[in-house]
Structure formats: structure tokens, C-alpha cells
Write a protein that holds these residues in place. Structure first.
Motif, PDB file in Angstrom:
ATOM      1  N   UNK A  78      30.677 -31.060  26.438  1.00 51.81           N
ATOM      2  CA  UNK A  78      29.293 -31.453  27.413  1.00 51.81           C
ATOM      3  C   UNK A  78      30.032 -31.449  28.638  1.00 51.81           C
ATOM      4  N   UNK A  79      29.692 -30.020  29.348  1.00 50.62           N
ATOM      5  CA  UNK A  79      30.009 -30.079  30.670  1.00 50.62           C
ATOM      6  C   UNK A  79      28.565 -28.900  31.332  1.00 50.62           C
ATOM      7  N   UNK A  80      27.588 -29.408  31.843  1.00 48.48           N
ATOM      8  CA  UNK A  80      26.270 -28.466  33.142  1.00 48.48           C
ATOM      9  C   UNK A  80      28.279 -27.513  33.211  1.00 48.48           C
ATOM     10  N   UNK A  81      26.951 -26.175  32.910  1.00 49.82           N
ATOM     11  CA  UNK A  81      27.302 -24.464  32.891  1.00 49.82           C
ATOM     12  C   UNK A  81      27.927 -24.232  32.059  1.00 49.82           C
ATOM     13  N   UNK A  86      29.166 -19.506  27.909  1.00 50.56           N
ATOM     14  CA  UNK A  86      29.551 -18.653  26.924  1.00 50.56           C
ATOM     15  C   UNK A  86      28.561 -17.518  27.026  1.00 50.56           C
ATOM     16  N   UNK A  87      26.589 -17.833  27.213  1.00 52.70           N
ATOM     17  CA  UNK A  87      25.933 -17.036  26.852  1.00 52.70           C
ATOM     18  C   UNK A  87      26.296 -15.252  28.126  1.00 52.70           C
ATOM     19  N   UNK A  88      26.955 -15.761  29.390  1.00 49.74           N
ATOM     20  CA  UNK A  88      26.729 -14.852  30.140  1.00 49.74           C
ATOM     21  C   UNK A  88      28.168 -14.141  29.526  1.00 49.74           C
ATOM     22  N   UNK A  89      29.128 -14.723  28.844  1.00 47.61           N
ATOM     23  CA  UNK A  89      30.077 -13.355  28.463  1.00 47.61           C
ATOM     24  C   UNK A  89      29.627 -12.704  27.377  1.00 47.61           C
ATOM     25  N   UNK A 109      30.116 -33.848  22.548  1.00 48.64           N
ATOM     26  CA  UNK A 109      30.520 -32.531  22.300  1.00 48.64           C
ATOM     27  C   UNK A 109      29.106 -31.701  21.715  1.00 48.64           C
ATOM     28  N   UNK A 110      28.632 -30.710  21.929  1.00 48.01           N
ATOM     29  CA  UNK A 110      28.005 -29.874  21.443  1.00 48.01           C
ATOM     30  C   UNK A 110      27.970 -29.072  20.361  1.00 48.01           C
ATOM     31  N   UNK A 136      37.263 -22.330  29.656  1.00 45.42           N
ATOM     32  CA  UNK A 136      37.328 -23.850  29.253  1.00 45.42           C
ATOM     33  C   UNK A 136      36.802 -25.049  28.864  1.00 45.42           C
ATOM     34  N   UNK A 137      36.547 -25.432  27.671  1.00 47.35           N
ATOM     35  CA  UNK A 137      35.807 -26.793  27.021  1.00 47.35           C
ATOM     36  C   UNK A 137      35.119 -26.488  25.580  1.00 47.35           C
ATOM     37  N   UNK A 138      35.440 -25.374  25.453  1.00 53.75           N
ATOM     38  CA  UNK A 138      35.354 -24.746  24.191  1.00 53.75           C
ATOM     39  C   UNK A 138      36.252 -25.001  22.842  1.00 53.75           C
TER      40      UNK A 138
END
Length: 147
Positions: A78-81, A86-89, A109-110, A136-138
Motif C-alpha cells: 500500500x504505497x502511493x503511486x 504497474x499500469x504505466x509499465x 497489502x492490496x 519495488x513494492x510488488x
């Protein structure tokens, strides 16, 4: 009479060595690191006949996703951005995002489910998945459906 084909997803660690070497030859040819089948099989150490025997039967999982609809599930911090990254990638690779479903984060975790269309992708789907895994964060990312 039409022959029914059965397909299996098998962990590569249990495959006979010949299948892995056939994939190496295919990768060498596709990446143009070797120009001819003979050069590629010599480099990998298998015969041309073995390559031709198995080349149409062995494919990476991601190769069959071209021109398909693929649904992936990811657990994200749950990290801003992070979802935006992910969507941009996905968009950068030329995939068309069809749906996005995200749960409310629990314990930081979302869970996100994203369905994409791969017709217009620039590269291989496998490359996209590897890139997403490295963000980072996945926490995890998996293919849950393919059409």
C-alpha cells in the motif's frame, strides 16, 4: 478425424534436458545471436534432428499469450503511486488495459486484478511480467487466466 491435443504447464526443473536445449536454440535464433539452426544447435550441443523433432512441441508459457486477453493478479504494498507504476509499465509495453479491480489494503497489502489485451504489445509478455516482478513494492504477480 481431428486429433485432440493436450497441453500441460510443467515446471522446467522437471523437464528432460533436451526440451531445455531446444528452447535455448529457439532463443538463440529469435534473438539473432545465431544465424542458422546448425550454428545454434552446435552452440547448445544437440543434433539438428532433435531440434526439429521437438521445436513445435516446446514453447514458453508467455509465447502463447500474443493476441490474447490475459488476467494477472498482483499483491502490492500500500504505497502511493505503485499501482500507477504497474499500469504505466503495462501501457509502455503496448498492452491495452481492459479492467482493473483493487481490494482495500489489508495489513498494508492490496490485491489487484488487471485484465489486459496483448495484441499490440511491442515485446514479449514474459518481459513485461519480469519487469512487473522487479518493481519495488510488488509482493507477487501471477497469471490467473488466459483466453
Amino acid at each position: 478425424m481431428k486429433e485432440d491435443k493436450n497441453f500441460f504447464i510443467v515446471d522446467k526443473s522437471v523437464l528432460p534436458e533436451i526440451f531445455l536445449r531446444v528452447m535455448e536454440v529457439k532463443n538463440l535464433l529469435e534473438s539473432r545471436k545465431e544465424k542458422t539452426v546448425q550454428d545454434a544447435v552446435n552452440r547448445v550441443g544437440i543434433s539438428r534432428s532433435a531440434f526439429y523433432k521437438y521445436r513445435d512441441a516446446v514453447h514458453p508459457l508467455y509465447e502463447n499469450t500474443r493476441g490474447k486477453t490475459v488476467t494477472i493478479a498482483a499483491n502490492l504494498d500500500d504505497t502511493p503511486g505503485l499501482l500507477s507504476s504497474v499500469l504505466n509499465s503495462i501501457a509502455t509495453e503496448g498492452a491495452n488495459i481492459l479492467t482493473i479491480n483493487q481490494t482495500i489494503p489489508i495489513n498494508g497489502i492490496a490485491n489487484v486484478t488487471i485484465t489486459i489485451e496483448t495484441n499490440e504489445m511491442f515485446g514479449e509478455f514474459g518481459r513485461l511480467m519480469e519487469h512487473l516482478e522487479r518493481l519495488k513494492g510488488v509482493q507477487s504477480i501471477n497469471i490467473i487466466a488466459r483466453e
